[in-house]
Design an enzyme around this catalytic site. Structure first.
Site, PDB file in Angstrom:
ATOM      1  N   ASP A 159      -3.712   2.183   9.193  1.00 17.42           N
ATOM      2  CA  ASP A 159      -3.949   1.386   7.989  1.00 17.42           C
ATOM      3  C   ASP A 159      -5.314   1.721   7.377  1.00 17.42           C
ATOM      4  O   ASP A 159      -5.457   1.795   6.157  1.00 17.42           O
ATOM      5  CB  ASP A 159      -3.858  -0.093   8.353  1.00 17.42           C
ATOM      6  CG  ASP A 159      -3.782  -0.962   7.118  1.00 17.42           C
ATOM      7  OD1 ASP A 159      -2.936  -0.659   6.256  1.00 17.42           O
ATOM      8  OD2 ASP A 159      -4.587  -1.903   6.995  1.00 17.42           O
ATOM      9  N   LYS A 208       0.805  -1.229   0.000  1.00 18.54           N
ATOM     10  CA  LYS A 208       0.000   0.000   0.000  1.00 18.54           C
ATOM     11  C   LYS A 208       0.834   1.272   0.000  1.00 18.54           C
ATOM     12  O   LYS A 208       0.298   2.369  -0.100  1.00 18.54           O
ATOM     13  CB  LYS A 208      -0.872   0.026   1.264  1.00 18.54           C
ATOM     14  CG  LYS A 208      -2.124  -0.813   1.142  1.00 18.54           C
ATOM     15  CD  LYS A 208      -2.965  -0.670   2.375  1.00 18.54           C
ATOM     16  CE  LYS A 208      -2.665  -1.686   3.355  1.00 18.54           C
ATOM     17  NZ  LYS A 208      -3.105  -2.801   3.804  1.00 18.54           N
ATOM     18  N   LYS A 251      -6.367   3.338   3.703  1.00 17.96           N
ATOM     19  CA  LYS A 251      -7.338   2.737   2.781  1.00 17.96           C
ATOM     20  C   LYS A 251      -8.410   3.735   2.367  1.00 17.96           C
ATOM     21  O   LYS A 251      -8.764   3.830   1.175  1.00 17.96           O
ATOM     22  CB  LYS A 251      -7.981   1.508   3.428  1.00 17.96           C
ATOM     23  CG  LYS A 251      -7.006   0.349   3.545  1.00 17.96           C
ATOM     24  CD  LYS A 251      -7.620  -0.808   4.301  1.00 17.96           C
ATOM     25  CE  LYS A 251      -6.650  -1.972   4.370  1.00 17.96           C
ATOM     26  NZ  LYS A 251      -7.053  -2.980   5.339  1.00 17.96           N
ATOM     27  N   GLU A 256      -0.905  -6.310  10.055  1.00 16.06           N
ATOM     28  CA  GLU A 256       0.347  -5.882   9.420  1.00 16.06           C
ATOM     29  C   GLU A 256       1.476  -6.408  10.317  1.00 16.06           C
ATOM     30  O   GLU A 256       1.250  -6.725  11.490  1.00 16.06           O
ATOM     31  CB  GLU A 256       0.416  -4.345   9.376  1.00 16.06           C
ATOM     32  CG  GLU A 256      -0.609  -3.690   8.475  1.00 16.06           C
ATOM     33  CD  GLU A 256      -0.269  -3.770   6.999  1.00 16.06           C
ATOM     34  OE1 GLU A 256       0.909  -3.631   6.645  1.00 16.06           O
ATOM     35  OE2 GLU A 256      -1.200  -4.000   6.198  1.00 16.06           O
ATOM     36  N   GLU A 263      -5.808  -3.301  -6.471  1.00 17.82           N
ATOM     37  CA  GLU A 263      -7.109  -3.668  -5.894  1.00 17.82           C
ATOM     38  C   GLU A 263      -6.984  -4.129  -4.451  1.00 17.82           C
ATOM     39  O   GLU A 263      -7.823  -3.814  -3.614  1.00 17.82           O
ATOM     40  CB  GLU A 263      -7.752  -4.744  -6.775  1.00 17.82           C
ATOM     41  CG  GLU A 263      -9.084  -5.289  -6.300  1.00 17.82           C
ATOM     42  CD  GLU A 263     -10.163  -4.231  -6.218  1.00 17.82           C
ATOM     43  OE1 GLU A 263     -10.342  -3.679  -5.111  1.00 17.82           O
ATOM     44  OE2 GLU A 263     -10.821  -3.947  -7.240  1.00 17.82           O
ATOM     45  N   ALA A 285      -8.633  -6.358   0.715  1.00 18.18           N
ATOM     46  CA  ALA A 285      -7.957  -7.583   0.213  1.00 18.18           C
ATOM     47  C   ALA A 285      -8.532  -8.007  -1.133  1.00 18.18           C
ATOM     48  O   ALA A 285      -8.477  -7.252  -2.097  1.00 18.18           O
ATOM     49  CB  ALA A 285      -8.028  -8.697   1.248  1.00 18.18           C
ATOM     50  N   VAL A 316      -7.229  -2.186  -0.706  1.00 17.80           N
ATOM     51  CA  VAL A 316      -8.436  -1.962   0.100  1.00 17.80           C
ATOM     52  C   VAL A 316      -9.295  -3.225   0.035  1.00 17.80           C
ATOM     53  O   VAL A 316      -9.647  -3.693  -1.051  1.00 17.80           O
ATOM     54  CB  VAL A 316      -9.264  -0.772  -0.460  1.00 17.80           C
ATOM     55  CG1 VAL A 316     -10.506  -0.547   0.386  1.00 17.80           C
ATOM     56  CG2 VAL A 316      -8.422   0.485  -0.521  1.00 17.80           C
TER      57      VAL A 316
END
Ligand code: ADP
Ligand code: ASP
Ligand code: MG
Length: 814
Positions: free
Chosen positions: A678, A579, A682, A667, A606, A611, A609
């Site tokens: 995180d 990311k 996103k 993470e 993709e 998974a 955000v």
């Protein structure tokens, strides 16, 4: 009568010559045959090298002559019964001595001329043809040896003489009249001028000798026997998937050979075409293969493109200047200046602005061309009406050839589209009005890639090869490799996609392979790879310059996120699970998106955000179809969801977090999840995709984690969470008392984004969210009241890997 020509490899060894004898014997059952032979493979090059060494005073040429002598004597020993050998052995020795004498002369003079070189290389065919004729004789096949120097008459252009057809025809016909056998062997390539001095017909010229004999003697057929099973859709040394062309027209064959298909020497076609004699290309080593038939009309199989060729070592010469516009005579003077120096022009283009003329010539002639052209235009250059001639080297031509291209629109579009998508820059374009040939001038370093991708585009519609380079082989990476391994056959059969992993890297080692990496053994293969950094890996990717390249980043490394621009600039697609790039300052995110667009490639992320959930793709589809996003509401942290779905005050909060980490839902540093950072990343990525120029520091984060938990190491973090257990418990009790659930919610509305822990009441869309699930609600103009909802597992190696896999497939479809 049939004329058969056998090339260097076909007569390259005694075993090969045995095959030649078998092929010719079969033909002789029905027909008279002329067998034209080349020198034993490699001999012409060796003789030229001897001459060059001798002229430079290097006595090692003697060793080379000894090797050549040995090779030819050995052929006699292998092919001719011992009792008949001696006269042939001495004949070969005598000819080899002449070679030596000639080289001694060159050595003493310290120079060679084109005439001497012709004399020198003529021994290759002279010896081979006599040995082969003797071999036929010794098998009881009555054979006459014809001396081409007495029959093929040329002018005195040594090195590449022009044939005088009328005298050659008369000589050949007279020789035929006196013929006492059904079989003739004659040397290819060599001829003589009217004074009887030896000349040659240019490199590869034995094909031409055979065509001349066939045309002058009205043969029924000409057969060129070589080491491949026909004329192919592309050079098989470059394109492993090249296919034999069953039939092809004279014009197309001529065009392909002029544009580099070495299998036929270009002048060969003209004489046989004039007489409408069919030409077959056959394989000496697989005589049962059907081969290629060259004739008036090629068979139409629906594909307007017949073949792809290339010419290397091209220089582009550009003559430019405002003084050229509308003034007649400039092109004439340019071409006169080139022809005065005997420079052959391979390609010409002139824009309709008439401001520049561009010609392609052999690289070796570029300097000579510049001198001559600059002299011819000296007055205009001094008045600055014309610029001095510009030279660009290191170029090649790739050409599509096909008679039927003229009646099919869209072929150039497909050609340039395929080159463009793969980052191959086209320097000049030419298409004759016959439309039999479309040529593009490109950098020589791109030729292999270009030919392969054009071959794929025009001949392998049934297959597209995709080359994957994967950085990061941890949890998600190894699952991805497993999935690719599992799906390879399916994709090949159902989607005509040949997905090959050709590069793998972890933080210490990398592996780049010419062939697909065996995915059942990738760990060991990577272990035995080279040590190196991500930059070394990327250098390797760029150097390979493969078509349809996809780079996949499954690391959490900022170093890896930093290499995307280099790859995108080379039109390599980038699929990022990492990311970091998309949540870097907006300018970097923008740069990457722009680079992908301007280089006709993809930058996909993709899995940044939700998974494997199709969140970004769906958002893009909404926007592309004209919808507008009013509000996004989402639970985007699988980790936090897992934690709050499992925490009920009985086990300590810290322990639940540890369990989430152990199960791989966090993470590497779980604080990134627990602090909400995180989730901020996103929602920022979603907002950016929706068109907002958001930065991290503008996002409001209502943290629930006490500041004390953010200090020190990951272990300190677990310890301080334990200390803060009361804090977590009270948050839970408060929500529980109200019958609500705790969700860490991200929202984007009116250009602003915020994240934070919220109590969610039972009737709310976000209430029923279990395990590690994520949910995203898009409120848009088309979905104003009831949002579009995307919901499902938002973490986990398998689903993330499948999201990455889907991005790879998407990248290959552009
Ligand atoms: P010979 O010695 O028999 O004359 P050449 O080496 O001159 O053979 O020509 C045959 C070679 O041409 C093949 O081995 C192949 O590598 C090369 N080649 C290049 N382009 C093509 C093509 N389009 N089709 C077939 N062969 C080709
Ligand atoms: N021996 C010559 C060459 O190598 C001619 C030929 O083989 O066609 O160029
Ligand atoms: Mg050849």
């Amino acid at each position: 009568m049939q004329v058969l020509k056998f090339g260097g490899t076909s007569v390259g060894s005694p075993e090969a010559i045995q095959k030649v004898i078998a092929i010719v014997s079969e033909k002789l059952k029905k027909n008279t045959v002329i067998t034209v032979v080349s020198a034993f493979g490699g001999t012409t090059d060796s003789l030229l090298l001897c001459g060059q060494m001798a002229s430079q005073g290097d006595e090692q040429y003697k060793e080379l002559i000894q090797q050549l002598t040995g090779r030819h004597l050995n052929a006699v020993k292998q092919l001719i019964p011992i009792q008949q050998q001696s006269s042939y052995l001495s004949a070969v020795k005598k000819l080899c001595n002449e070679v030596e004498d000639l080289c001694t002369g060159i050595f003493l003079l310290g120079e060679t001329t084109a005439r001497t070189k012709d004399k020198l290389v003529s021994y290759g065919e002279l010896i081979s043809s006599q040995v082969i004729a003797a071999a036929f004789q010794s098998k009881g096949i009555a054979t006459t040896w014809w001396d081409s120097r007495k029959l093929i008459r040329t002018n005195s252009d040594f090195g590449n003489a022009t044939v005088n057809f009328s005298s050659t025809s008369a000589l050949l016909q007279a020789a035929k009249q006196e013929l006492a056998t059904d079989h003739i062997v004659m040397p290819g390539f060599i001829a003589a001028n009217p004074e009887g001095i030896t000349t040659t017909l240019g490199r590869g010229g034995s094909d031409y000798t055979a065509a001349i004999a066939a045309a002058c003697l009205d043969a029924q057929e000409l057969e060129i026997w070589t080491d491949v099973s026909g004329m192919m859709t592309a050079d098989p040394r470059w394109v492993p998937n090249a296919k034999v062309i069953p039939t092809i027209s004279y014009q197309e064959a001529m065009e392909l050979s002029h544009f580099g298909a070495k299998v036929i020497y270009p002048p060969t076609i003209q004489p046989v075409m004039n007489k409408q004699i069919p030409v077959w290309i056959k394989n000496t080593f697989a005589p049962m293969d059907p081969g290629t038939c060259i004739q008036q009309e090629g068979y139409r199989n629906g594909n307007p493109v017949r073949g792809i060729s290339s010419i290397s070592k091209l220089a582009l010469l550009s003559l430019e200047g405002s003084g050229m516009v509308g003034v007649p005579g400039f092109s004439r003077r340019l071409f006169e200046a080139l022809s005065a120096e005997q420079i052959n022009v391979i390609l010409i283009t002139q824009g309709s602005s008439e401001h520049s003329i561009c010609v392609g010539v052999d690289e070796s002639a570029a300097e000579k061309a510049k001198k001559s052209v600059d002299e011819a235009f000296a007055p205009e250059i001094s008045l600055q009406k014309v610029e001095p001639l510009e030279i660009e080297k290191g170029l090649s031509i790739v050409a599509l050839v096909g008679e039927q291209m003229k009646s099919h629109p869209g072929i150039s579009g497909k050609l340039f589209g395929a080159l463009g998508r793969n980052g191959v820059n086209v320097r000049a374009i030419a298409q004759g009005s016959s439309e039999r040939n479309i040529s593009a001038v490109i950098s020589t370093s791109d030729v292999r890639k270009a030919i392969n991708l054009l071959h794929e585009e025009f001949f392998e519609t049934s297959l597209k090869q995709v080359n994957l380079f994967i950085s990061g082989v941890g949890n998600v990476g190894s699952r991805l490799l497993q999935q690719v391994y599992q799906q390879q056959q399916y994709l090949l059969h159902h989607n005509r996609l040949q997905l090959r992993v050709v590069g793998l890297a972890n933080s210490k080692k990398f592996l780049i392979s010419d062939d697909a990496i065996d995915l059942s053994n990738w760990k060991n293969l990577l272990d035995s790879g080279s040590e190196g950094t991500i930059d070394d890996f990327v250098d390797g990717i760029i150097e390979r310059n493969l078509r349809n390249t996809v780079f996949v980043d499954i690391t959490a490394s900022d170093l890896v996120a930093g290499v995307y621009p280099r790859l995108l600039e080379k039109s390599c697609a980038v699929v990022a699970c990492n990311k970091i790039a998309c949540s870097s300052p907006y300018s970097y995110y923008r740069e990457l998106k722009d680079k992908a667009r301007s280089n006709n490639t993809s930058f996909l992320f993709e899995t940044n955000v939700g998974a494997g959930l199709p969140v970004i793709g769906t958002l893009n589809d909404l926007l592309k179809s004209g919808d507008k996003v009013n509000r996004i509401e989402a639970v985007l942290s699988g980790t936090l969801n897992y934690v709050f779905n499992h925490y009920d005050g009985t086990l300590p909060f810290a322990e639940i977090v540890r369990k989430a980490q152990e199960e791989g839902y966090t993470e590497p540093d779980p604080r990134l999840d627990l602090s909400g950072t995180d989730v901020m990343r996103k929602i920022m990525i979603l907002a950016r995709e929706a068109g907002e120029q958001l930065e991290m520091d503008t996002i409001i984060n209502h943290r629930f984690l006490p500041a004390s938990c953010m200090e020190g190491s990951v272990e300190d973090f677990y310890a301080s969470m334990l200390k803060e257990e009361d804090h977590f418990k009270s948050i839970f009790t408060e929500a529980n008392k109200n019958g609500n659930k705790l969700k860490f919610v991200a929202a984007f509305h009116n250009g602003k984004a915020e994240v934070g822990l919220q109590q969610i009441a039972p009737g709310h869309d976000l209430f029923h969210l279990y395990g590690k699930d994520n949910i995203v609600l898009f409120y848009t103009e088309r979905y104003p009241e009831q949002p579009m909802v995307i919901k499902g597992a938002g973490a986990g190696a398998d689903v993330t890997a499948s999201g990455v896999f889907a991005d790879i497939l998407r990248a290959t479809l552009t």
